[in-house]
Motif scaffolding. Structure first.
Motif, PDB file in Angstrom:
ATOM      1  N   MET A 198       0.851  -1.197   0.000  1.00  0.00           N
ATOM      2  CA  MET A 198       0.000   0.000   0.000  1.00  0.00           C
ATOM      3  C   MET A 198       0.880   1.238   0.000  1.00  0.00           C
ATOM      4  O   MET A 198       2.044   1.215   0.405  1.00  0.00           O
ATOM      5  CB  MET A 198      -0.889   0.031   1.253  1.00  0.00           C
ATOM      6  CG  MET A 198      -0.101   0.173   2.538  1.00  0.00           C
ATOM      7  SD  MET A 198      -1.117   0.482   3.993  1.00  0.00           S
ATOM      8  CE  MET A 198       0.140   0.456   5.280  1.00  0.00           C
ATOM      9  N   ASN A 199       0.317   2.327  -0.412  1.00  0.00           N
ATOM     10  CA  ASN A 199       0.959   3.630  -0.285  1.00  0.00           C
ATOM     11  C   ASN A 199       0.948   4.052   1.181  1.00  0.00           C
ATOM     12  O   ASN A 199       0.021   3.742   1.927  1.00  0.00           O
ATOM     13  CB  ASN A 199       0.206   4.653  -1.143  1.00  0.00           C
ATOM     14  CG  ASN A 199       0.885   6.008  -1.172  1.00  0.00           C
ATOM     15  OD1 ASN A 199       0.612   6.878  -0.351  1.00  0.00           O
ATOM     16  ND2 ASN A 199       1.771   6.197  -2.131  1.00  0.00           N
ATOM     17  N   TRP A 200       1.984   4.786   1.605  1.00  0.00           N
ATOM     18  CA  TRP A 200       2.115   5.148   3.016  1.00  0.00           C
ATOM     19  C   TRP A 200       0.943   5.979   3.518  1.00  0.00           C
ATOM     20  O   TRP A 200       0.567   5.904   4.697  1.00  0.00           O
ATOM     21  CB  TRP A 200       3.429   5.894   3.250  1.00  0.00           C
ATOM     22  CG  TRP A 200       3.561   7.247   2.593  1.00  0.00           C
ATOM     23  CD1 TRP A 200       3.903   7.505   1.296  1.00  0.00           C
ATOM     24  CD2 TRP A 200       3.359   8.528   3.204  1.00  0.00           C
ATOM     25  NE1 TRP A 200       3.925   8.860   1.055  1.00  0.00           N
ATOM     26  CE2 TRP A 200       3.607   9.517   2.211  1.00  0.00           C
ATOM     27  CE3 TRP A 200       3.002   8.935   4.485  1.00  0.00           C
ATOM     28  CZ2 TRP A 200       3.495  10.883   2.471  1.00  0.00           C
ATOM     29  CZ3 TRP A 200       2.904  10.306   4.748  1.00  0.00           C
ATOM     30  CH2 TRP A 200       3.149  11.262   3.747  1.00  0.00           C
ATOM     31  N   LYS A 201       0.286   6.738   2.641  1.00  0.00           N
ATOM     32  CA  LYS A 201      -0.808   7.608   3.074  1.00  0.00           C
ATOM     33  C   LYS A 201      -2.071   6.817   3.420  1.00  0.00           C
ATOM     34  O   LYS A 201      -2.927   7.309   4.145  1.00  0.00           O
ATOM     35  CB  LYS A 201      -1.092   8.656   1.997  1.00  0.00           C
ATOM     36  CG  LYS A 201       0.082   9.615   1.774  1.00  0.00           C
ATOM     37  CD  LYS A 201      -0.248  10.724   0.788  1.00  0.00           C
ATOM     38  CE  LYS A 201      -0.436  10.228  -0.615  1.00  0.00           C
ATOM     39  NZ  LYS A 201       0.794   9.609  -1.193  1.00  0.00           N
ATOM     40  N   VAL A 202      -2.182   5.581   2.905  1.00  0.00           N
ATOM     41  CA  VAL A 202      -3.323   4.738   3.268  1.00  0.00           C
ATOM     42  C   VAL A 202      -3.304   4.479   4.776  1.00  0.00           C
ATOM     43  O   VAL A 202      -4.329   4.545   5.451  1.00  0.00           O
ATOM     44  CB  VAL A 202      -3.299   3.415   2.484  1.00  0.00           C
ATOM     45  CG1 VAL A 202      -4.419   2.491   2.942  1.00  0.00           C
ATOM     46  CG2 VAL A 202      -3.419   3.683   0.983  1.00  0.00           C
ATOM     47  N   GLN A 203      -2.130   4.181   5.325  1.00  0.00           N
ATOM     48  CA  GLN A 203      -2.021   3.962   6.767  1.00  0.00           C
ATOM     49  C   GLN A 203      -2.136   5.273   7.528  1.00  0.00           C
ATOM     50  O   GLN A 203      -2.728   5.325   8.610  1.00  0.00           O
ATOM     51  CB  GLN A 203      -0.703   3.272   7.101  1.00  0.00           C
ATOM     52  CG  GLN A 203      -0.662   2.644   8.491  1.00  0.00           C
ATOM     53  CD  GLN A 203      -0.562   3.647   9.602  1.00  0.00           C
ATOM     54  OE1 GLN A 203       0.373   4.436   9.670  1.00  0.00           O
ATOM     55  NE2 GLN A 203      -1.533   3.647  10.496  1.00  0.00           N
ATOM     56  N   LEU A 204      -1.597   6.346   6.967  1.00  0.00           N
ATOM     57  CA  LEU A 204      -1.670   7.644   7.625  1.00  0.00           C
ATOM     58  C   LEU A 204      -3.115   8.033   7.922  1.00  0.00           C
ATOM     59  O   LEU A 204      -3.403   8.721   8.898  1.00  0.00           O
ATOM     60  CB  LEU A 204      -1.001   8.707   6.735  1.00  0.00           C
ATOM     61  CG  LEU A 204      -0.834  10.112   7.318  1.00  0.00           C
ATOM     62  CD1 LEU A 204       0.223  10.113   8.412  1.00  0.00           C
ATOM     63  CD2 LEU A 204      -0.443  11.108   6.229  1.00  0.00           C
ATOM     64  N   GLU A 205      -4.025   7.563   7.096  1.00  0.00           N
ATOM     65  CA  GLU A 205      -5.446   7.894   7.256  1.00  0.00           C
ATOM     66  C   GLU A 205      -6.138   7.083   8.357  1.00  0.00           C
ATOM     67  O   GLU A 205      -7.259   7.396   8.751  1.00  0.00           O
ATOM     68  CB  GLU A 205      -6.189   7.610   5.948  1.00  0.00           C
ATOM     69  CG  GLU A 205      -5.706   8.417   4.768  1.00  0.00           C
ATOM     70  CD  GLU A 205      -6.275   7.911   3.437  1.00  0.00           C
ATOM     71  OE1 GLU A 205      -6.024   8.561   2.414  1.00  0.00           O
ATOM     72  OE2 GLU A 205      -6.951   6.859   3.447  1.00  0.00           O
TER      73      GLU A 205
END
Length: 425
Positions: A198-205
């Protein structure tokens, strides 16, 4: 990618005022490279907890974006963060994840470095000539500061002090988070790491997103006793909130009554912890200490996201490390009491394993939906990702807007900071 897909030069198209995120935000490798330069090399990034570096010579490996780093405590007790790359031919000077040492030596040609990163010695130096200056060839050092036991580093010497980047609200909540030490310092008990496509921003959310909890973590809820299930039923109770804390940081207050554990000392001990309380009493702790420790075992009642890479979640840290546009490493770091009763730390570890451990309910469920988000972006690339939930009734908070407990206020806080940094402001 279609000709109409927004490029990163058009930031309004990537993240709009209507709180819509372009699909290319998760997929564009050129955008990912730009993020590594403009975000991860220009702001404070979490690299370690001070308890992982207890002694002079203690070190651990970490990352600042794509850069591998060593975090170390020198002989004077000062913390350093240095790029794990020999200044000669670029080999890593350390491959041991953590430990204790008096120096670092490159395995290729033997260049040796002190705990502060300075070049101390190299074999056969005469071939470099008399004007070779060892002081100019130490390990590349990052600016390093700590707050509340959390160690951060940055490549940017001009960035504001760490305490200003965090801001007063975050500092307040770090102080409250640390009360889970039960009167003892908080320490790292252990960690596990896994990779997600996944892209790192998926977890950031994710960490300040309460909306997903009753859906994704339904299996976890079904394992709880009635009273504990009621404690985690924060969506139905609707007592909490999510709030923008400034600079991309946000907090999800799930259980306001557990925000400050010291305010709960007059409460009766929960039935699920009565046996634990008795064991702590038998170790000779006073009744006040017993209550404080038992309350601490359950952790505080909030999650906090610190932009761009670390979350404080109940009783653990979640740290993200971007690897590629579609790959992110996740570390879950369990926390306990440094000097507290062993039985209390064992209980905390069991609770951690139940939800966020590698065989727990939380980690696999979260990782599954994160991966499915990334897979889903392969279809309908012109469709927008919506992070507009809760805009209808947001109210002003101390440092930014505050929304309903299920609002996507935290995501908007992160994307606004993302946009600010990507636009060179």
């Amino acid at each position: 990618m279609s000709l109409d897909t927004p490029r990163f030069s058009d930031l309004d198209a990537l993240y709009s005022d209507d709180a819509e995120v372009a699909t290319s935000m998760y997929e564009d490798p050129e955008l990912f490279k730009e993020e590594m330069e403009k975000i991860f090399k220009r702001t404070w990034v979490f690299v370690a907890h001070e308890s992982e570096l207890p002694d002079k010579g203690s070190f651990k490996l970490s990352n600042v974006g794509l850069d591998p780093v060593i975090v170390v405590r020198d002989r004077k007790g000062k913390l350093h963060c240095m790029v794990n790359r020999c200044r000669h031919r670029a080999a890593t000077v350390c491959e041991v994840k953590k430990g204790k040492t008096s120096s670092f030596q490159c395995p290729y040609h033997g260049w040796g470095y002190g705990l502060d990163g300075s070049l101390r010695a190299l074999p056969y130096p005469e071939q470099y000539g008399d004007d070779f200056d060892k002081s100019q060839h130490g390990l590349l050092k990052l600016r390093t500061e700590a707050y509340g036991g959390m160690v951060f580093a940055t490549f940017n010497d001009d960035v504001e002090p760490l305490v200003d980047f965090l801001g007063p609200e975050v500092c307040k909540y770090i102080h409250l988070f640390n009360k889970q030490g039960g009167g003892f310092p908080v320490k790292v008990l252990g960690e596990h790491q896994f990779s997600v496509p996944m892209n790192w921003k998926v977890q950031l959310e994710n960490t300040t997103d309460a909306y997903h909890f009753p859906v994704v973590h339904k299996s976890f809820m079904q394992t709880l006793d009635e009273k504990t299930e009621d404690l985690f039923d924060f969506m139905e109770k609707n007592e909490g909130w999510v709030e923008d804390l400034g600079n991309g940081h946000s907090i999800l207050m799930m259980m306001p009554s557990r925000a400050d554990l010291d305010e709960r000392l007059d409460d009766p001990i929960e039935p699920r912890f009565e046996e634990l309380a008795e064991e702590i009493r038998e170790e000779g702790f006073s009744e006040e200490q017993v209550k404080k420790i038992v309350l601490a075992v359950g952790g505080p009642g909030f999650n906090m996201n610190l932009f761009p890479n670390v979350s404080l979640s109940l009783s653990f840290f979640r740290v993200l490390t971007p690897v590629a546009v579609d790959k992110t490493d996740i570390r879950h770091i369990a926390l306990g009491m440094d000097g507290g009763p062993e039985i209390a730390n064992q209980t905390r570890m069991r609770l951690h394993e139940h939800f966020q451990g590698p065989m727990g309910f939380g980690s696999p469920d979260d990782a599954e939906v994160w991966e499915r988000v990334q897979r889903g972006t392969q279809g309908g690339e012109d469709l927008k990702i919506l992070v507009n939930r809760g805009l209808v009734d947001e109210e002003p908070g101390v440092a930014g807007p505050r929304g309903h407990i299920s609002a996507e206020t935290g995501m908007r806080a992160a994307y606004q900071m993302w946009k600010r940094m990507m636009s060179d402001e």
